[in-house]
Design a protein around this motif. Sequence first.
Motif, PDB file in Angstrom:
ATOM      1  N   ASN A 139       0.868  -1.187   0.000  1.00  0.00           N
ATOM      2  CA  ASN A 139       0.000   0.000   0.000  1.00  0.00           C
ATOM      3  C   ASN A 139       0.895   1.225   0.000  1.00  0.00           C
ATOM      4  O   ASN A 139       1.996   1.193   0.543  1.00  0.00           O
ATOM      5  CB  ASN A 139      -0.805   0.109   1.300  1.00  0.00           C
ATOM      6  N   ILE A 140       0.361   2.306  -0.518  1.00  0.00           N
ATOM      7  CA  ILE A 140       1.043   3.590  -0.343  1.00  0.00           C
ATOM      8  C   ILE A 140       0.020   4.595   0.166  1.00  0.00           C
ATOM      9  O   ILE A 140      -1.112   4.652  -0.303  1.00  0.00           O
ATOM     10  CB  ILE A 140       1.712   4.080  -1.635  1.00  0.00           C
ATOM     11  N   PHE A 141       0.421   5.309   1.182  1.00  0.00           N
ATOM     12  CA  PHE A 141      -0.412   6.364   1.722  1.00  0.00           C
ATOM     13  C   PHE A 141       0.311   7.669   1.429  1.00  0.00           C
ATOM     14  O   PHE A 141       1.338   7.958   2.050  1.00  0.00           O
ATOM     15  CB  PHE A 141      -0.624   6.197   3.227  1.00  0.00           C
ATOM     16  N   TRP A 142      -0.053   8.270   0.482  1.00  0.00           N
ATOM     17  CA  TRP A 142      -1.245   8.458  -0.279  1.00  0.00           C
ATOM     18  C   TRP A 142      -0.887   9.029  -1.621  1.00  0.00           C
ATOM     19  O   TRP A 142       0.234   9.467  -1.852  1.00  0.00           O
ATOM     20  CB  TRP A 142      -2.208   9.396   0.456  1.00  0.00           C
ATOM     21  N   SER A 143      -1.860   9.125  -2.514  1.00  0.00           N
ATOM     22  CA  SER A 143      -1.690   9.892  -3.738  1.00  0.00           C
ATOM     23  C   SER A 143      -3.054  10.419  -4.151  1.00  0.00           C
ATOM     24  O   SER A 143      -3.998   9.648  -4.307  1.00  0.00           O
ATOM     25  CB  SER A 143      -1.102   9.046  -4.865  1.00  0.00           C
ATOM     26  N   ASP A 144      -3.121  11.711  -4.335  1.00  0.00           N
ATOM     27  CA  ASP A 144      -4.342  12.359  -4.815  1.00  0.00           C
ATOM     28  C   ASP A 144      -4.138  12.923  -6.223  1.00  0.00           C
ATOM     29  O   ASP A 144      -5.021  13.566  -6.765  1.00  0.00           O
ATOM     30  CB  ASP A 144      -4.750  13.506  -3.874  1.00  0.00           C
ATOM     31  N   ASP A 145      -2.972  12.662  -6.800  1.00  0.00           N
ATOM     32  CA  ASP A 145      -2.602  13.217  -8.092  1.00  0.00           C
ATOM     33  C   ASP A 145      -2.552  12.092  -9.132  1.00  0.00           C
ATOM     34  O   ASP A 145      -1.821  11.122  -8.939  1.00  0.00           O
ATOM     35  CB  ASP A 145      -1.235  13.901  -7.972  1.00  0.00           C
ATOM     36  N   PRO A 146      -3.309  12.190 -10.220  1.00  0.00           N
ATOM     37  CA  PRO A 146      -3.342  11.123 -11.216  1.00  0.00           C
ATOM     38  C   PRO A 146      -1.971  10.760 -11.804  1.00  0.00           C
ATOM     39  O   PRO A 146      -1.679   9.586 -12.005  1.00  0.00           O
ATOM     40  CB  PRO A 146      -4.282  11.664 -12.300  1.00  0.00           C
ATOM     41  N   GLU A 147      -1.133  11.749 -12.091  1.00  0.00           N
ATOM     42  CA  GLU A 147       0.202  11.447 -12.640  1.00  0.00           C
ATOM     43  C   GLU A 147       1.048  10.669 -11.629  1.00  0.00           C
ATOM     44  O   GLU A 147       1.732   9.714 -11.987  1.00  0.00           O
ATOM     45  CB  GLU A 147       0.911  12.739 -13.056  1.00  0.00           C
ATOM     46  N   GLU A 148       1.012  11.090 -10.383  1.00  0.00           N
ATOM     47  CA  GLU A 148       1.748  10.392  -9.336  1.00  0.00           C
ATOM     48  C   GLU A 148       1.191   8.980  -9.144  1.00  0.00           C
ATOM     49  O   GLU A 148       1.944   8.012  -8.995  1.00  0.00           O
ATOM     50  CB  GLU A 148       1.657  11.183  -8.025  1.00  0.00           C
ATOM     51  N   THR A 149      -0.127   8.861  -9.181  1.00  0.00           N
ATOM     52  CA  THR A 149      -0.778   7.557  -9.051  1.00  0.00           C
ATOM     53  C   THR A 149      -0.300   6.610 -10.144  1.00  0.00           C
ATOM     54  O   THR A 149       0.042   5.461  -9.875  1.00  0.00           O
ATOM     55  CB  THR A 149      -2.313   7.712  -9.097  1.00  0.00           C
ATOM     56  N   ILE A 153       1.629   3.038  -9.720  1.00  0.00           N
ATOM     57  CA  ILE A 153       1.106   1.804 -10.309  1.00  0.00           C
ATOM     58  C   ILE A 153       2.164   1.173 -11.204  1.00  0.00           C
ATOM     59  O   ILE A 153       2.406  -0.040 -11.151  1.00  0.00           O
ATOM     60  CB  ILE A 153      -0.205   2.076 -11.079  1.00  0.00           C
ATOM     61  N   ASP A 154       2.815   1.990 -12.024  1.00  0.00           N
ATOM     62  CA  ASP A 154       3.870   1.484 -12.909  1.00  0.00           C
ATOM     63  C   ASP A 154       5.039   0.882 -12.120  1.00  0.00           C
ATOM     64  O   ASP A 154       5.697  -0.033 -12.596  1.00  0.00           O
ATOM     65  CB  ASP A 154       4.391   2.596 -13.834  1.00  0.00           C
ATOM     66  N   MET A 155       5.279   1.388 -10.917  1.00  0.00           N
ATOM     67  CA  MET A 155       6.355   0.865 -10.064  1.00  0.00           C
ATOM     68  C   MET A 155       5.986  -0.478  -9.437  1.00  0.00           C
ATOM     69  O   MET A 155       6.847  -1.177  -8.937  1.00  0.00           O
ATOM     70  CB  MET A 155       6.672   1.862  -8.941  1.00  0.00           C
ATOM     71  N   GLY A 156       4.684  -0.796  -9.403  1.00  0.00           N
ATOM     72  CA  GLY A 156       4.256  -2.055  -8.818  1.00  0.00           C
ATOM     73  C   GLY A 156       3.517  -1.931  -7.506  1.00  0.00           C
ATOM     74  O   GLY A 156       3.224  -2.937  -6.856  1.00  0.00           O
ATOM     75  N   ILE A 172      -6.526   4.636 -12.833  1.00  0.00           N
ATOM     76  CA  ILE A 172      -6.652   3.270 -12.315  1.00  0.00           C
ATOM     77  C   ILE A 172      -7.433   2.418 -13.301  1.00  0.00           C
ATOM     78  O   ILE A 172      -7.046   1.277 -13.588  1.00  0.00           O
ATOM     79  CB  ILE A 172      -7.311   3.296 -10.925  1.00  0.00           C
ATOM     80  N   LYS A 173      -8.494   2.929 -13.876  1.00  0.00           N
ATOM     81  CA  LYS A 173      -9.305   2.160 -14.834  1.00  0.00           C
ATOM     82  C   LYS A 173      -8.502   1.832 -16.098  1.00  0.00           C
ATOM     83  O   LYS A 173      -8.628   0.758 -16.637  1.00  0.00           O
ATOM     84  CB  LYS A 173     -10.584   2.905 -15.171  1.00  0.00           C
ATOM     85  N   LYS A 174      -7.648   2.766 -16.565  1.00  0.00           N
ATOM     86  CA  LYS A 174      -6.805   2.494 -17.728  1.00  0.00           C
ATOM     87  C   LYS A 174      -5.838   1.361 -17.449  1.00  0.00           C
ATOM     88  O   LYS A 174      -5.588   0.518 -18.291  1.00  0.00           O
ATOM     89  CB  LYS A 174      -6.042   3.748 -18.144  1.00  0.00           C
ATOM     90  N   VAL A 175      -5.286   1.327 -16.256  1.00  0.00           N
ATOM     91  CA  VAL A 175      -4.332   0.289 -15.891  1.00  0.00           C
ATOM     92  C   VAL A 175      -5.029  -1.059 -15.762  1.00  0.00           C
ATOM     93  O   VAL A 175      -4.467  -2.094 -16.123  1.00  0.00           O
ATOM     94  CB  VAL A 175      -3.601   0.659 -14.568  1.00  0.00           C
ATOM     95  N   GLU A 176      -6.263  -1.075 -15.265  1.00  0.00           N
ATOM     96  CA  GLU A 176      -6.997  -2.329 -15.067  1.00  0.00           C
ATOM     97  C   GLU A 176      -7.368  -2.993 -16.384  1.00  0.00           C
ATOM     98  O   GLU A 176      -7.592  -4.183 -16.425  1.00  0.00           O
ATOM     99  CB  GLU A 176      -8.264  -2.067 -14.233  1.00  0.00           C
ATOM    100  N   LYS A 177      -7.465  -2.241 -17.481  1.00  0.00           N
ATOM    101  CA  LYS A 177      -7.882  -2.808 -18.785  1.00  0.00           C
ATOM    102  C   LYS A 177      -6.846  -3.699 -19.381  1.00  0.00           C
ATOM    103  O   LYS A 177      -5.748  -3.787 -19.204  1.00  0.00           O
ATOM    104  CB  LYS A 177      -8.222  -1.685 -19.765  1.00  0.00           C
TER     105      LYS A 177
END
Length: 177
Positions: A139-149, A153-156, A172-177
Motif C-alpha cells: 500500500n502507499i499512503f497516499w496519492s491524490d494526483d493522477p500522474e503520481e498515481t 502503479i507502474d512501479m508495482g 486506475i481504470k486504464k491500468v486495469e484494462k
Amino acid sequence: YSEKYAGLKILRFEEILKKFACHTVMNVHIKAPDDINPLPEERLKQIIALIRQYDCEKYCYFMTGNPAILKQLADLAPDIARCAGACDNPRLPQEDLVDKAVKYGCKKIQLFKPFFGENPPDYLEKVIKKAHENGVRVNIFWSDDPEETKKYIDMGIDTILSNDYQRNASVIKKVEK
C-alpha cells in the motif's frame, strides 16, 4: 480543522461498519499512545467483535506500526489480515517493513509518502521488489494526483490510498484494462 469540514460529524466505528459492511475494503488503523506497548486486550477484542458482528473479516485489515499490537492482533484474530506500517515515533528505530510483515504474518505493508525523502532514491523499487518476493502486497499512503498515481502503479504498488478517488479513477481504470 479546515473550514470546509465545519459541522462534519465524526462517525463511530460501528456506524462505518453498518454503512459499508461487505461493500468496501477498510484499512483499520490501530493506534496506541506509543509505538512500543500493546493496547489493553479488551479494547482490541471490542474492535474485533464489531468486525465479526458485521461479517467484515474479509473486508477489513488492521494497519499499525506497533510491533506489540501486530503480535496481539495475530494472536487475537489471525483470520483478519494485518498490514505493517512504519513506527509513528521517529525517535524509535525503524524496522524493515517487509521483515516486520513477514515476522508478524502480515499480508501487506503500508508506505508513508512523507518518509520517502529520508530514504535513498531507489528505496521504493527495492521495497516493492522485496515485498513481492515475500508474497506481501504494498500500500502507499497516499496519492491524490493522477500522474503520481500512475507512476506508483507502474512501479508495482498494489494499493493506492487516496483522499480523492475520483481524481485517480481514470488512471486506475486504464491500468486495469
